[in-house]
Design a protein around this motif. Structure first.
Motif, PDB file in Angstrom:
ATOM      1  N   LEU A 271       4.021   7.721 -14.257  1.00 45.12           N
ATOM      2  CA  LEU A 271       3.221   8.779 -14.098  1.00 45.12           C
ATOM      3  C   LEU A 271       2.764   8.747 -13.131  1.00 45.12           C
ATOM      4  O   LEU A 271       1.357   7.900 -13.275  1.00 45.12           O
ATOM      5  CB  LEU A 271       2.553   9.561 -15.057  1.00 45.12           C
ATOM      6  CG  LEU A 271       2.977  10.380 -16.503  1.00 45.12           C
ATOM      7  CD1 LEU A 271       2.256  10.647 -17.314  1.00 45.12           C
ATOM      8  CD2 LEU A 271       4.227  11.510 -15.959  1.00 45.12           C
ATOM      9  N   VAL A 272       2.586   9.014 -12.043  1.00 50.34           N
ATOM     10  CA  VAL A 272       2.637   8.961 -10.847  1.00 50.34           C
ATOM     11  C   VAL A 272       1.998   9.906  -9.903  1.00 50.34           C
ATOM     12  O   VAL A 272       2.494  11.459 -10.032  1.00 50.34           O
ATOM     13  CB  VAL A 272       4.022   8.307  -9.799  1.00 50.34           C
ATOM     14  CG1 VAL A 272       3.294   8.184  -8.154  1.00 50.34           C
ATOM     15  CG2 VAL A 272       4.636   7.260 -10.030  1.00 50.34           C
ATOM     16  N   PRO A 273       0.367   9.915  -9.322  1.00 49.82           N
ATOM     17  CA  PRO A 273      -0.171  11.031  -8.813  1.00 49.82           C
ATOM     18  C   PRO A 273       0.394  11.442  -7.812  1.00 49.82           C
ATOM     19  O   PRO A 273       1.000  10.934  -6.450  1.00 49.82           O
ATOM     20  CB  PRO A 273      -1.897  10.512  -8.123  1.00 49.82           C
ATOM     21  CG  PRO A 273      -1.836   8.692  -9.028  1.00 49.82           C
ATOM     22  CD  PRO A 273      -0.339   8.460  -9.963  1.00 49.82           C
ATOM     23  N   THR A 274       0.560  12.839  -7.781  1.00 48.20           N
ATOM     24  CA  THR A 274       0.912  13.460  -6.185  1.00 48.20           C
ATOM     25  C   THR A 274      -0.297  13.713  -5.744  1.00 48.20           C
ATOM     26  O   THR A 274      -0.721  13.873  -5.145  1.00 48.20           O
ATOM     27  CB  THR A 274       1.666  14.959  -6.602  1.00 48.20           C
ATOM     28  OG1 THR A 274       0.782  15.553  -8.082  1.00 48.20           O
ATOM     29  CG2 THR A 274       3.173  14.595  -7.609  1.00 48.20           C
ATOM     30  N   VAL A 275       0.604  14.323  -4.424  1.00 46.82           N
ATOM     31  CA  VAL A 275      -0.402  14.585  -3.429  1.00 46.82           C
ATOM     32  C   VAL A 275      -1.553  15.588  -3.846  1.00 46.82           C
ATOM     33  O   VAL A 275      -2.414  15.990  -2.976  1.00 46.82           O
ATOM     34  CB  VAL A 275      -0.042  15.033  -1.746  1.00 46.82           C
ATOM     35  CG1 VAL A 275       0.442  13.076  -1.043  1.00 46.82           C
ATOM     36  CG2 VAL A 275       1.168  15.689  -1.918  1.00 46.82           C
ATOM     37  N   ASP A 276      -1.040  16.048  -4.610  1.00 45.22           N
ATOM     38  CA  ASP A 276      -1.253  17.948  -5.093  1.00 45.22           C
ATOM     39  C   ASP A 276      -2.542  17.799  -5.884  1.00 45.22           C
ATOM     40  O   ASP A 276      -3.151  18.716  -6.604  1.00 45.22           O
ATOM     41  CB  ASP A 276      -0.889  19.124  -5.095  1.00 45.22           C
ATOM     42  CG  ASP A 276       0.126  18.797  -6.179  1.00 45.22           C
ATOM     43  OD1 ASP A 276       0.114  18.138  -7.388  1.00 45.22           O
ATOM     44  OD2 ASP A 276       1.279  19.190  -6.323  1.00 45.22           O
ATOM     45  N   LEU A 325      10.628   5.441  -3.066  1.00 50.63           N
ATOM     46  CA  LEU A 325      10.694   5.709  -1.825  1.00 50.63           C
ATOM     47  C   LEU A 325      10.841   7.453  -0.886  1.00 50.63           C
ATOM     48  O   LEU A 325      10.810   7.943  -0.029  1.00 50.63           O
ATOM     49  CB  LEU A 325      11.799   5.318  -1.101  1.00 50.63           C
ATOM     50  CG  LEU A 325      11.816   4.759   0.574  1.00 50.63           C
ATOM     51  CD1 LEU A 325      11.028   4.823   1.666  1.00 50.63           C
ATOM     52  CD2 LEU A 325      12.899   4.410   0.128  1.00 50.63           C
ATOM     53  N   ARG A 326      12.089   7.828  -2.790  1.00 50.11           N
ATOM     54  CA  ARG A 326      11.890   9.410  -1.857  1.00 50.11           C
ATOM     55  C   ARG A 326      10.776  10.349  -2.165  1.00 50.11           C
ATOM     56  O   ARG A 326      11.223  11.504  -1.115  1.00 50.11           O
ATOM     57  CB  ARG A 326      13.456  10.225  -2.877  1.00 50.11           C
ATOM     58  CG  ARG A 326      14.210  11.258  -2.335  1.00 50.11           C
ATOM     59  CD  ARG A 326      14.532  11.193  -3.981  1.00 50.11           C
ATOM     60  NE  ARG A 326      14.536  11.324  -4.959  1.00 50.11           N
ATOM     61  CZ  ARG A 326      13.792  12.190  -5.963  1.00 50.11           C
ATOM     62  NH1 ARG A 326      13.371  13.300  -5.337  1.00 50.11           N
ATOM     63  NH2 ARG A 326      13.418  11.577  -7.307  1.00 50.11           N
ATOM     64  N   LEU A 327      10.386  10.038  -3.292  1.00 51.61           N
ATOM     65  CA  LEU A 327       9.129  11.083  -3.404  1.00 51.61           C
ATOM     66  C   LEU A 327       7.917  10.750  -2.212  1.00 51.61           C
ATOM     67  O   LEU A 327       7.293  11.831  -2.138  1.00 51.61           O
ATOM     68  CB  LEU A 327       8.697  10.330  -4.579  1.00 51.61           C
ATOM     69  CG  LEU A 327       9.447  11.037  -5.962  1.00 51.61           C
ATOM     70  CD1 LEU A 327       8.168  10.583  -6.857  1.00 51.61           C
ATOM     71  CD2 LEU A 327       9.190  12.956  -6.062  1.00 51.61           C
ATOM     72  N   ILE A 333       4.098  12.014  -2.782  1.00 49.47           N
ATOM     73  CA  ILE A 333       3.294  11.205  -3.143  1.00 49.47           C
ATOM     74  C   ILE A 333       2.840  10.791  -2.422  1.00 49.47           C
ATOM     75  O   ILE A 333       3.698  10.910  -1.103  1.00 49.47           O
ATOM     76  CB  ILE A 333       4.189   9.636  -4.041  1.00 49.47           C
ATOM     77  CG1 ILE A 333       5.064   9.573  -3.891  1.00 49.47           C
ATOM     78  CG2 ILE A 333       4.508  10.572  -5.308  1.00 49.47           C
ATOM     79  CD1 ILE A 333       5.610   8.003  -4.653  1.00 49.47           C
ATOM     80  N   SER A 334       1.731   9.843  -2.026  1.00 49.82           N
ATOM     81  CA  SER A 334       1.304   9.153  -0.563  1.00 49.82           C
ATOM     82  C   SER A 334       2.069   7.971  -0.787  1.00 49.82           C
ATOM     83  O   SER A 334       2.179   7.061  -1.579  1.00 49.82           O
ATOM     84  CB  SER A 334      -0.152   8.710  -1.376  1.00 49.82           C
ATOM     85  OG  SER A 334      -0.159   8.097  -1.896  1.00 49.82           O
ATOM     86  N   THR A 339       3.382   2.700  -2.774  1.00 47.88           N
ATOM     87  CA  THR A 339       3.653   1.023  -3.217  1.00 47.88           C
ATOM     88  C   THR A 339       2.772   0.298  -4.581  1.00 47.88           C
ATOM     89  O   THR A 339       2.859  -0.516  -4.557  1.00 47.88           O
ATOM     90  CB  THR A 339       2.451   0.374  -1.788  1.00 47.88           C
ATOM     91  OG1 THR A 339       1.433   0.761  -1.469  1.00 47.88           O
ATOM     92  CG2 THR A 339       3.501   0.189  -0.508  1.00 47.88           C
ATOM     93  N   LEU A 340       2.042   1.233  -4.772  1.00 46.77           N
ATOM     94  CA  LEU A 340       1.090   1.116  -5.938  1.00 46.77           C
ATOM     95  C   LEU A 340       1.576   1.029  -7.541  1.00 46.77           C
ATOM     96  O   LEU A 340       1.740  -0.434  -8.574  1.00 46.77           O
ATOM     97  CB  LEU A 340      -0.155   1.337  -6.541  1.00 46.77           C
ATOM     98  CG  LEU A 340      -1.875   1.278  -7.550  1.00 46.77           C
ATOM     99  CD1 LEU A 340      -2.276   0.095  -7.329  1.00 46.77           C
ATOM    100  CD2 LEU A 340      -2.444   2.571  -7.756  1.00 46.77           C
TER     101      LEU A 340
END
Length: 354
Positions: A271-276, A325-327, A333-334, A339-340
């Motif tokens: 689960l990756v944090p999104t920019v929003d 990379l796509r997201l 995502i930032s 990269t994290l």
């Protein structure tokens, strides 16, 4: 605050987890961030009272296991509200608990962003499928979606072995037996051995925790069943290594050969944090072909990431770094988070700068 107030407040905020620990306010995890639910810190007597209320809601479940062993896993439902998974435990001589929100009904994989490559694994008839990722990454939800796809599409007997049961599966095309450890069976290994005598077509094992369970699971997959399970690992290579490390050195080559023959796919998710401010699931899918079979059998798991990257070009697999990379290019995502969470951060950083 009473427990029902805490649960309702968390649901209203869209929370996924609740933590009751002495000395801190009751906290809820909302979109990956911790937020207080109670205005004041709770004291040891407050946490014990709230946890006793939990056991009453769980159909007056006994607290003996918690008091004897120091922790207890179980689930409970509140009518017209939600289902919850609870782990109550002792810490520093006091009682504490963590709750996971489990919605009534089964999840919709499309709304959750689960790729068709993952739900398509429901078409398999035998072998082993592993869903991996850190705690809280949605492994149980992904497994529930795959089981539901099978249940809706073909007749058979599905057996789930869980600790505790999270999603309730109705009988549809298939007959579904759901067993909970330790309420219905003392251990995963015992329940899995018994399942082999219960004429299953599909077995869903909540988690492979030890050598005995892993060996029985591999045997089940070898004998023509479709076995789905989860592991707390990240990436296909680490998953294979984790299984092998559970066995004595003298057995590892034999297990490598067995795995190369029965493994059908490894799904890794984060689960990756999104920019929003939200979160989005990101998947890696390794579907096992003859090349990957050879890498597993020959002990060359360090080459699996390259094989997955190559397979993703032909859309038969998904690469975690490609998905990140796509997201990132879609602005969801930032670059820092991309990269994290990457398998190969340096390579992804170069691709982002191109």
């Amino acid at each position: 605050m009473e427990l029902l107030e805490i649960l309702k407040s968390t649901l209203e905020q869209g929370g996924s987890d609740i933590f009751i620990v002495p000395g801190s306010p009751v906290m809820a995890k909302v979109q990956g961030r911790m937020q207080p639910v109670s205005p004041q810190p709770v004291m040891p007597e407050d946490t014990e009272r709230l946890i006793r209320q939990t056991y009453v809601l769980a159909k007056n479940r006994s607290m003996d296991l918690l008091m004897q062993d120091g922790d207890d896993d179980f689930s409970f439902s509140i009518e017209s509200l939600c289902r919850f998974r609870c782990n109550a435990y002792r810490q520093r001589g006091t009682l504490a608990a963590a709750y996971r929100v489990v919605a009534f009904g089964l999840p919709d994989p499309r709304k959750l962003g689960i790729p068709e490559l993952v739900t398509g694994l429901s078409e398999l008839r035998n072998g082993m499928v592993l869903v991996t990722g850190p705690a809280g990454s949605g492994k149980s939800t992904t497994l529930a979606c795959v089981i539901d796809c099978i249940n809706r599409s073909r007749p058979g007997h599905i057996i789930t072995i869980e600790d505790p049961i999270e999603y309730l599966h109705p009988h549809r095309c298939s007959l579904v037996s759901q067993r909970e450890v330790p309420a219905d069976a003392p251990t995963f290994a015992r329940a899995l051995r018994a399942a082999l005598r219960q004429a299953p077509d599909v077995i869903m094992l909540g988690e492979m925790r030890d050598e005995e369970t892993m060996q029985t699971a591999i045997t089940a997959a070898e004998t023509g069943h479709l076995l789905l399970s989860s592991l707390h690992t990240v990436g296909a290579a680490k998953t294979i290594d984790r299984i092998l490390d559970a066995f004595p050195p003298g057995q590892q080559q034999q297990v490598r050969i067995q795995l190369s023959m029965v493994l059908r796919a490894v799904v890794s998710q984060r689960l990756v944090p999104t920019v929003d401010g939200g979160q989005t699931p990101v998947f890696e899918v390794m579907t096992v072909n003859s090349a990957i079979q050879n890498l597993i059998r020959d002990g060359k798991t360090y080459q699996l990431d390259n094989a997955i990257y190559s397979g993703s070009a032909g859309q038969t697999m998904l690469s975690m770094d490609n998905e990140l990379l796509r997201l990132c290019r879609e602005g969801r995502i930032s670059p820092e988070n991309a990269t994290l969470y990457a398998i190969n951060p340096d390579a992804l950083r170069k691709r982002l700068s191109m």
